[in-house]
Design a protein around this motif. Structure first.
Motif, PDB file in Angstrom:
ATOM      1  N   THR A 208       0.807  -1.231   0.000  1.00 59.23           N
ATOM      2  CA  THR A 208       0.000   0.000   0.000  1.00 59.23           C
ATOM      3  C   THR A 208       0.831   1.269   0.000  1.00 59.23           C
ATOM      4  O   THR A 208       0.352   2.317   0.421  1.00 59.23           O
ATOM      5  N   GLU A 210       3.564   3.938  -2.307  1.00 54.61           N
ATOM      6  CA  GLU A 210       4.261   4.312  -3.527  1.00 54.61           C
ATOM      7  C   GLU A 210       5.766   4.082  -3.318  1.00 54.61           C
ATOM      8  O   GLU A 210       6.224   3.903  -2.184  1.00 54.61           O
ATOM      9  N   LEU A 240       2.094  -5.946  -4.052  1.00 51.81           N
ATOM     10  CA  LEU A 240       1.391  -5.014  -4.926  1.00 51.81           C
ATOM     11  C   LEU A 240       0.267  -5.706  -5.676  1.00 51.81           C
ATOM     12  O   LEU A 240       0.440  -6.836  -6.154  1.00 51.81           O
ATOM     13  N   GLU A 281      -5.108   1.920  -4.896  1.00 53.14           N
ATOM     14  CA  GLU A 281      -4.581   3.243  -5.217  1.00 53.14           C
ATOM     15  C   GLU A 281      -3.126   3.178  -5.675  1.00 53.14           C
ATOM     16  O   GLU A 281      -2.677   4.005  -6.471  1.00 53.14           O
ATOM     17  N   THR A 282      -2.368   2.207  -5.160  1.00 55.66           N
ATOM     18  CA  THR A 282      -0.943   2.122  -5.505  1.00 55.66           C
ATOM     19  C   THR A 282      -0.656   1.056  -6.557  1.00 55.66           C
ATOM     20  O   THR A 282       0.514   0.854  -6.912  1.00 55.66           O
ATOM     21  N   TYR A 298      10.049   0.844  -8.079  1.00 56.27           N
ATOM     22  CA  TYR A 298      10.173   0.233  -6.759  1.00 56.27           C
ATOM     23  C   TYR A 298      11.589  -0.295  -6.547  1.00 56.27           C
ATOM     24  O   TYR A 298      12.144  -0.183  -5.448  1.00 56.27           O
TER      25      TYR A 298
END
Length: 330
Positions: A208, A210, A240, A281-282, A298
């Motif tokens: 969750t 960024e 993710l 959302e991510t 990432y």
């Protein structure tokens, strides 16, 4: 697997298997397909009920399913994302994990967490310890017991936070991997979770966030480590959700369809819904190349492994796993 850009940091890629609302054959077939496509690992969550949508959706139990997958597969690594320390006596968990490691010829990754799904605890008769720090102290003691049973001929332990006393206990046969299967800690708490990771774990997992959020967490983890060498020993991973399509619009449509099905129209109202909302959302979303580039962000933030939940991967005719595998291997 790693991003196609040769200058990008290496990034191992695992798949979170579709264990909710599916038949067991779907779980097995997805694991076999992930292995065929060259993914590094497959992962199962440790729940007695679904935390996505209707709790009564079919939920395949983590450890019995993992044991079956250990026999069905040949090379791909197998992990728990993550096992709640509360759900099994630590000596039993040590025995179970050692057995799966032997069945798989040394492919087990043991993810552990302090537990979070209070409604599940209540429904199935487990005590949900508060505050969270107490659950995490019990997690740390569980790891101490696992390591003791896996690395000594006999092991005794006097419980501190756990009601567990062991006298000349042993785990035979011991795991294949030496000194023991890798132990991952899941969670983002900076005061306890990341400190125990620095002290005890082989890997760390969270979701969750960024990439910049992960970079901040990793700075805290580094501060907890006794040295840079210790920090480098710990594998850093991100859990993710991913939505892949042949076009960006197709991928976005998959994400919105998932949101419409599993999140209330008026916004999240329960902890599990806030959790799921954060994942959506991510979630890297787009064409395989766009998702690959997002995953590289990432890696640039310090993440070394990603565990991907691809909600459509088990659907008939969906090519998400193959499309993404080709992009990552290009």
């Amino acid at each position: 697997m790693s991003p196609a850009d040769g200058d990008a940091p290496a990034l191992e890629t695992g798949i979170i298997l579709p264990q909710y609302g599916t038949e067991i054959g779907t779980v097995r077939d997805t694991a076999l397909e992930a292995e065929r496509l060259g993914y590094d690992a497959v992962w199962l969550e440790d729940h007695f009920q679904s935390w996505i949508g209707d709790p009564r959706r079919a939920t395949h139990e983590c450890w019995t399913t993992l044991s079956a997958l250990a026999e069905a597969t040949d090379e791909i690594r197998l992990g728990t994302l993550v096992t709640s320390q509360s759900y099994r006596h630590p000596a039993l968990l040590a025995k179970m994990a050692a057995q799966v490691d032997r069945i798989s010829d040394g492919r087990l990754e043991l993810g552990l967490g302090g537990g979070w799904y209070e409604a599940e605890y209540d429904r199935f008769g487990y005590e949900f310890r508060e505050p969270p720090a107490e659950r995490l102290r019990r997690l740390a003691e569980t790891i101490e017991i696992l390591q003791g049973l896996w690395t000594t001929e006999t092991y005794s332990h006097e419980g501190r936070h756990l009601e567990v006393d062991l006298e000349d206990a042993f785990c035979e046969p011991q795991p294949v991997q030496e000194p023991h299967p890798p132990i991952w800690i899941g969670g983002g708490g900076e005061q306890f979770t990341l400190r125990y990771t620095a002290e005890l774990a082989d890997g760390w997992n969270y979701g969750t966030l960024e990439p910049a959020g992960f970079a901040d967490k990793l700075d805290v983890l580094r501060d907890h480590c006794e040295s840079d060498a210790r920090y480098d020993e710990i594998r850093k991973s991100a859990e993710l959700f991913v939505f892949v399509g042949e076009t960006t619009a197709a991928a976005e449509a998959k994400r919105e369809s998932f949101r419409d099905e599993f999140l209330p129209a008026d916004g999240p109202s329960e902890p599990r819904e806030f959790f799921l909302s954060g994942y959506l959302e991510t979630a890297p979303t787009g064409t395989p190349a766009e998702v690959r580039d997002r995953l590289a962000d990432y890696a640039d933030a310090g993440i070394e492994e990603v565990m991907l939940a691809i909600p459509n991967a088990a659907d008939d005719g969906d090519e998400s796993l193959a499309l993404l595998a080709a992009a990552l291997a290009a």
